[in-house]
Design an enzyme around this catalytic site. Sequence first.
Site, short mmCIF file in Angstrom:
data_model
loop_
_atom_site.label_atom_id
_atom_site.label_comp_id
_atom_site.label_asym_id
_atom_site.label_seq_id
_atom_site.Cartn_x
_atom_site.Cartn_y
_atom_site.Cartn_z
N LYS A 208 54.98 38.95 28.10
CA LYS A 208 54.56 40.23 27.94
C LYS A 208 55.35 40.99 26.81
O LYS A 208 54.99 41.53 25.79
CB LYS A 208 54.40 41.04 29.08
N GLU A 214 65.23 34.22 29.73
CA GLU A 214 64.82 33.04 30.33
C GLU A 214 63.83 32.45 29.48
O GLU A 214 63.90 31.19 28.96
CB GLU A 214 64.37 32.98 31.67
N GLY A 268 52.93 42.63 34.45
CA GLY A 268 53.04 41.24 34.33
C GLY A 268 52.44 40.47 35.73
O GLY A 268 52.27 39.49 35.49
N ARG A 269 52.89 40.89 36.78
CA ARG A 269 52.47 40.34 38.14
C ARG A 269 50.90 40.56 38.30
O ARG A 269 50.49 39.87 39.12
CB ARG A 269 53.17 40.79 39.38
N GLU A 354 57.58 42.95 44.07
CA GLU A 354 58.21 43.63 42.84
C GLU A 354 57.27 44.92 42.63
O GLU A 354 57.62 45.91 42.23
CB GLU A 354 57.92 42.64 41.69
N HIS A 385 56.50 22.33 61.24
CA HIS A 385 57.75 21.34 61.50
C HIS A 385 59.16 21.94 60.97
O HIS A 385 59.71 21.25 60.93
CB HIS A 385 57.30 20.12 61.18
N LYS A 513 69.07 42.24 34.26
CA LYS A 513 69.03 41.74 32.98
C LYS A 513 69.99 42.27 32.23
O LYS A 513 70.72 41.39 31.16
CB LYS A 513 67.67 42.44 32.45
#
Length: 548
Positions: A208, A214, A268-269, A354, A385, A513
Amino acid sequence: MNVTTSPGPASGVWGKLQTQAARLAALPVRELFERDPRRFARLSRTAEGLLMDFSRQRLDASALAELLQLAEAVGLRERIDAMWRGEHINPTEDRAVLHIALRQPPGAALGGAAVEKLVMDERAHMLDFAAGVRGGTIRGSAGAPFTLVVNIGIGGSDLGPAMGVQALRAYTAGAPRCEFVSNIDGVHLAEVLEAADPRTTLFIVCSKTFTTLETQTNARSARAWLSARLGAAAVPAHFAAVSVNTRAMDEFGVHPQYRFQMWDWVGGRYSVWSSIGVTLAIAVGRDNFLEFLAGGHAIDAHFRSAPWQQNLPVLMGLTAVWNNNFLNLPTLAVLPYDDSLRRFPAYLQQLTMESNGKSVLLDGRPAECQTATVVWGEPANNAQHSFFQLLHQGTPRAALDFLLPARSSCGNQPQQNLAIASCLAQAEALMAGQSAGTVRAELERQQLPPARVAALVPHKVDPGSRPSTIVLFRQLDPATLGKLVALYEHSVFTQSVVWGIDAFDQWGVELGKKLTEQLAPAVEDPAAGHAAPAAVLELLATVAQWRG
Ligand code: F6P
């Protein structure tokens, strides 16, 4: 933003709900079933092809009625309408929240005519591009069709499309292979590039902001890899991008026709519905992507219009509040009984935590109750399990969502039937549990010595009353996936309204950040005496020694 209603404990009904919770906490859920033979009918709802069974929640009609009162008391209807009107319901970023506009059908004018036009134009541009890549008419610099698409992004620019491509694998026949690279350490990128042919590889940089460390780092590495093999002139033919930041996409060297737009009113999410979903559109094709949007839109219409009693996202959100704030169950295990949904818990982690991981109210005062449910999970037979032991008998307790398709997504119905049996068995066991009397009788039937029976009984007792919701659907198809995502989105919003917090900002991630950027030069060269805290420099000295 003017919010006049009282959220959280300040709302009038909070105290009444505490009384309800105290009453119900003393009652095993199995007893609620014994008292009311119509409990399933009373506490399950079907809408838009989803059946939600709340009957294993520690709830009854009276507590549910109070929860619906809570929705009234916090002005949920008005807040939903404000979202639909495009008001700036994300006040700290002074932004509207219009991911609902991204999945509207033509003519719905959701977000207003101008927004609708932006969305439709962009959708057409992105879907044409996706069809071109999928169909092999859009090609690399050497004229070869793309066989590998590498989505480079992180957070919302990765999790949505990555989860979607995995979930809809059954719909990806004929598409190029799609990979998603997000982490900064370079391991995944190296793994993906190991066997990649640069002539047939397309990178899609999703960000965005187009400033995320990253993503920028991985994108630059990918560009260097491609340039080294095909020459710098080949870059535009092999790089597409999605961002609000057009200039940054240009500066990076993205082909002008392969640049896609998003807007600041898409978080973003919440962005998988936008051009951020381009890799998903390449993977599943135009029609299936439109089906995915249509599924999301169907839940939007339902959320907007259904009465609270029937409203799936509202009931889901209120149940989450009930478990978190009144029954002291702050974690939710999400357990899909279709392995294709293996990335769904990770997707929900960002969406939920978030969004609602906040501790101040919209007006800046401290929140007065626990917010944000902690979400975790795993495809459920695997989970049975691994961590189900804790769910059954551990001291930390969790609420559970079982996601259950009736039909196999890979054509193997006999095995899906076993998954269904597993789900229903676990839901039942976690609800009903197993009393000391039952355990003792069983051990005595095995003719164990009395001392052995007495020793084993406490270990085998299962207390039950672990609250769960079963979300049943016909099959994991594109529309259903859209419905599931939108269901959780609106549930998260409902929770935020009850708590009185901003579900659409994420200031907490900024500090980390900023510090990363400050520390990066010191990590590169600790000896240069950078102004990092002493403890950090001391640790870095060992890092420097060990990395050689
Ligand atoms: O983690 C913080 C965050 O801003 C998320 O909200 C977002 O999805 C992610 O980083 C990636 O941001 P961008 O799309 O701007 O690269």
